[in-house]
Design an enzyme around this catalytic site. Structure first.
Site, PDB file in Angstrom:
ATOM      1  N   HIS A  77      -9.970   0.586  -0.147  1.00 28.64           N
ATOM      2  CA  HIS A  77     -10.880   1.132   0.876  1.00 28.64           C
ATOM      3  C   HIS A  77     -11.736   2.274   0.302  1.00 28.64           C
ATOM      4  CE1 HIS A  77      -7.531   3.891   1.431  1.00 28.64           C
ATOM      5  NE2 HIS A  77      -6.873   3.097   2.253  1.00 28.64           N
TER       6      HIS A  77
ATOM      7  N   GLU B  77       0.866  -1.182   0.000  1.00 25.99           N
ATOM      8  CA  GLU B  77       0.000   0.000   0.000  1.00 25.99           C
ATOM      9  C   GLU B  77       0.902   1.231   0.000  1.00 25.99           C
ATOM     10  OE1 GLU B  77      -3.888   1.987   2.205  1.00 25.99           O
ATOM     11  OE2 GLU B  77      -2.765   0.423   3.248  1.00 25.99           O
TER      12      GLU B  77
ATOM     13  N   ASP C 128      -8.825  -3.842   6.865  1.00 26.38           N
ATOM     14  CA  ASP C 128      -7.841  -2.754   6.959  1.00 26.38           C
ATOM     15  C   ASP C 128      -7.377  -2.624   8.411  1.00 26.38           C
ATOM     16  OD1 ASP C 128      -6.156  -0.734   6.108  1.00 26.38           O
ATOM     17  OD2 ASP C 128      -7.685   0.829   6.144  1.00 26.38           O
TER      18      ASP C 128
ATOM     19  N   HIS D  66      -5.678   6.302  -2.225  1.00 26.85           N
ATOM     20  CA  HIS D  66      -5.201   7.599  -1.729  1.00 26.85           C
ATOM     21  C   HIS D  66      -4.975   8.535  -2.917  1.00 26.85           C
ATOM     22  CE1 HIS D  66      -4.697   6.316   2.479  1.00 26.85           C
ATOM     23  NE2 HIS D  66      -4.377   5.142   1.960  1.00 26.85           N
TER      24      HIS D  66
END
EC number: 3.5.1.25
Length: 399
Positions: free
Chosen positions: A223, A136, A285, A202
């Protein structure tokens, strides 16, 4: 050899009430409706381990493709005991397979983690199985960094990622990045060359930037809703952000932190209404505080991590300005999707079994109960309290 009888077996498209499952050499070899008495089994199965499921539900083992920690440990601690602690913690909650997930870090820390992962995988005999790493970051949009440490965030650099891919691609299953960054499309092409799942994360991308990303292979929204742009204005014109784009584009699956906090009930219902069961994946997560009492904790490694506070069922930055990862476990995700998301038990199970297995290209091996599949299975009661977890037919956890 093992026989599990008197179980409500959750199949991909229906439930077999009071059924029986036969397991041999770690594989499912037969599934039949109805109870089978021990004395009715033929001689070839007379030495099999016998389990009366007592009417519990029997489901494929849960697959968590985005998890950072649990039980007081984090994968970024870069120790074998930390890896094993996380795996054993989540197995107790029904996760039989996972992708250990990194945070943004210094390159040296990431290289160290690769070596630790390989050692931990060899020694992991009691916890959830490791399916490969999920990287990530560190290629993220600074404005959407959330709890990721800004000092490690950077643009994709082929001098950094190409050597990593060339050496470590067999143990990397997934990589998440912001697709609008300079060099992110070339990065995506390099990742997909090795068959690694590519996810957008992100990100401040708008629709016009996500379209070419989809073309090079970005297939999953990390997410969903968290750390991504919504509708925005540029020079007075409206642009669809990452959220609207992921709703619109059928090529993109969405993973969600279904803890009821990151995404309250209206969001869970909206996502299901638009994307549908087959395009949704449940993830924890989870950070190190999963399975631990609330209070102070650390996001990321103990050496370089960020101090956070766990309260109200979620981790937050100390100034409460942002969530800092979840403390959810897989059983909680299913309960939340059923009670707040309005889906059926079978649908919720599919979101954490069939769907992630398909994304990883492992749906021929795990993710569903069928003859020939690995016997990674869990048994739970009507409230999704895990009673037993089995991996390859081996009983690894009993309540």
């Amino acid at each position: 050899m093992r026989i599990i009888t008197n179980a409500n077996i959750i199949m991909p498209d229906h439930v077999i009430a009071g059924g029986t499952l036969w397991i041999a050499d770690g594989k499912i070899v037969a599934i039949k409706a109805g109870y089978v008495a021990r004395e009715a089994v033929d001689a070839a199965w007379s030495t099999a381990e016998w389990m009366d499921a007592q009417g519990f539900y029997l489901a494929p083992g849960f697959i968590d493709i985005h998890v950072h920690g649990g039980g007081g440990a984090d994968f970024m601690d870069n120790t074998v005991p930390a890896f094993l602690t996380v795996a054993e913690t989540h197995l107790r909650h029904g996760t039989t397979a996972m992708l250990p997930t990194t945070l943004t870090s210094e390159p040296e820390e990431l290289l160290e983690l690769f070596s630790v992962y390989e050692l931990a995988r060899e020694r992991n005999t009691f916890g959830s199985r490791f399916l490969g790493l999920h990287l990530e970051g560190p290629y993220f949009a600074m404005n959407q960094r959330g709890a990721q440490d800004p000092k490690y965030i950077r643009n994709p650099d082929p001098k950094e990622y190409l050597p990593i891919l060339e050496r470590y691609h067999p143990i990397i299953s997934r990589w998440s990045a912001a697709p609008e960054l300079p060099g992110a499309l070339d990065f995506g092409r390099a990742v997909r060359k090795y068959g690694i799942l590519l996810a957008l994360a992100h990100t401040d991308a708008v629709y016009e930037e996500i379209l070419p990303a989809v073309e090079v292979g970005y297939r999953l929204a990390t997410h969903f809703y968290s750390g991504m742009s919504g509708m925005t204005r540029r020079n007075a014109h409206r642009y669809a952000g990452a959220i609207e784009s992921c709703f619109l584009l059928d090529q993109i699956d969405v993973e969600i932190i279904a803890d009821g906090v990151h995404l309250p009930e209206p969001f869970l219902r909206l996502i299901h209404k638009v994307k549908g069961t087959d395009k949704m994946i449940l993830i924890t997560d989870a950070m190190r505080a999963a399975g631990m009492p609330e209070g102070k904790s650390v996001l990321g490694s103990l050496r370089r991590g960020t101090e956070v506070i766990v309260e109200e069922g979620v981790a937050k930055l100390l100034d409460r300005s942002s969530f800092a990862g979840s403390v959810a476990t897989a059983d909680r995700l299913l309960r939340t999707m059923i009670n707040q998301g309005g889906v059926s038990l079978s649908e919720a199970v599919k979101m954490m079994t069939v769907n992630p297995a398909r994304l990883l290209g492992l749906d021929h091996q795990i993710g569903s109960i069928a003859v020939g599949m690995d016997a990674d299975i869990v048994l739970f009661d009507d409230h999704i309290n895990i009673q037993h977890s089995l991996i390859g037919g081996e009983l690894r956890y009993s309540k």
